[in-house]
Design an enzyme around this catalytic site. Structure first.
Site, PDB file in Angstrom:
ATOM      1  N   GLU A  57      80.432  56.039  33.458  1.00  0.00           N
ATOM      2  CA  GLU A  57      79.709  54.787  33.709  1.00  0.00           C
ATOM      3  C   GLU A  57      80.683  53.724  34.194  1.00  0.00           C
ATOM      4  O   GLU A  57      81.605  53.345  33.475  1.00  0.00           O
ATOM      5  CB  GLU A  57      79.016  54.326  32.419  1.00  0.00           C
ATOM      6  CG  GLU A  57      78.326  52.988  32.552  1.00  0.00           C
ATOM      7  CD  GLU A  57      77.809  52.465  31.202  1.00  0.00           C
ATOM      8  OE1 GLU A  57      77.496  53.272  30.298  1.00  0.00           O
ATOM      9  OE2 GLU A  57      77.731  51.231  31.066  1.00  0.00           O
ATOM     10  N   ARG A  74      80.904  44.746  36.530  1.00  0.00           N
ATOM     11  CA  ARG A  74      81.456  43.489  36.008  1.00  0.00           C
ATOM     12  C   ARG A  74      82.602  42.991  36.853  1.00  0.00           C
ATOM     13  O   ARG A  74      83.183  41.969  36.555  1.00  0.00           O
ATOM     14  CB  ARG A  74      81.967  43.695  34.573  1.00  0.00           C
ATOM     15  CG  ARG A  74      80.871  44.021  33.615  1.00  0.00           C
ATOM     16  CD  ARG A  74      81.396  44.110  32.196  1.00  0.00           C
ATOM     17  NE  ARG A  74      80.558  45.010  31.455  1.00  0.00           N
ATOM     18  CZ  ARG A  74      80.804  45.397  30.217  1.00  0.00           C
ATOM     19  NH1 ARG A  74      81.871  44.942  29.579  1.00  0.00           N
ATOM     20  NH2 ARG A  74      79.977  46.228  29.605  1.00  0.00           N
ATOM     21  N   LYS A 102      69.831  53.066  25.324  1.00  0.00           N
ATOM     22  CA  LYS A 102      71.178  52.677  24.881  1.00  0.00           C
ATOM     23  C   LYS A 102      71.008  51.747  23.687  1.00  0.00           C
ATOM     24  O   LYS A 102      70.191  50.824  23.738  1.00  0.00           O
ATOM     25  CB  LYS A 102      71.875  51.951  26.039  1.00  0.00           C
ATOM     26  CG  LYS A 102      73.092  51.132  25.647  1.00  0.00           C
ATOM     27  CD  LYS A 102      73.859  50.696  26.884  1.00  0.00           C
ATOM     28  CE  LYS A 102      74.831  49.574  26.550  1.00  0.00           C
ATOM     29  NZ  LYS A 102      76.052  49.617  27.360  1.00  0.00           N
TER      30      LYS A 102
END
Ligand code: 3PG
Length: 212
Positions: A45, A49, A133
């Site tokens: 993943e 950001r 999640k």
């Protein structure tokens, strides 16, 4: 939806730990991903950001054999679409918005949406989501909190993320409602900065060997 759930499950079942990466320099993406794959962590993943994230996803998706590139920290529909266009095979979000759910339902790429409360889990179940999640895992209540959801919300599987490390990963992996955990500990910034790919492969192998 069932197809997308299957796709997501097949990715999350590849390994007990999904590395969560913050990539500052796209040039590190390929060697870093190769090091993780070499240690047994194929699903990776890459969080949106940093300005380098989309290029990093593109590079890993195109150049790293055996890797399954995914995108994390997806906050809106535009990011969802950009991440898919870059080659992401799964999309992760820290929480859920209607905009994100709409983007996900228009796509064939599965979303792993974030939830931290029973109400959030219930709302996502109503939308057809069976795999979520749990974020931020440690801060929201940890393994005992997630265990407490397993009976009333049976049937929902979680990938807890946030504050997880080699030391506490097993607490989560041993729960009946956990399919894998996510964490950044397998790719420490210092090791990436000095190009210690063998060190990262070692951390990945330790993580890949975890069992519930
Ligand atoms: C995150 O969003 O940063 C992930 O949940 C990873 O958390 P961690 O850095 O605590 O592993």
């Amino acid at each position: 939806m069932a197809d997308k759930t299957e796709k997501l499950l097949s990715v999350l079942k590849l390994q007990p730990v999904v590395p969560v990466l913050i990539i500052d320099d796209a040039a590190t993406a390929v060697p870093l991903a190769r090091a993780l794959v070499a240690g047994g962590l194929k699903a990776i993943e890459i969080t949106l950001r940093t300005p380098a994230a989309l290029e990093a996803i593109r590079l890993v998706a195109n150049e790293v054999e055996g890797a399954v590139a995914g995108a994390g920290t997806i906050l809106n529909a535009a990011q969802f679409d950009q991440a898919v266009e870059a080659g992401s095979q799964f999309i992760v979000s820290p929480g859920t918005t209607q905009e994100l759910l709409d983007a996900a339902s228009a796509s064939s790429v599965p979303l792993l949406p974030g939830a931290a409360t029973a109400s959030e889990v219930m709302a996502l179940r109503d939308e057809g989501y069976e795999v979520l999640k749990f974020f931020p895992a440690e801060q929201a209540g940890g393994a005992s909190y997630l265990k407490a959801l397993s009976s009333p919300l049976a049937g929902t599987l979680f990938c807890p993320t946030g504050g997880i490390s080699l030391a506490n990963a097993k607490d989560y992996l041993s729960l009946p409602n956990v399919i894998c955990v996510g964490g950044s500990w397998v790719a420490p910034k210092e090791l990436v900065a000095r190009g210690d790919w063998a060190g990262i492969t070692k951390l990945a192998a330790e993580a890949a060997g975890l069992k519930g």
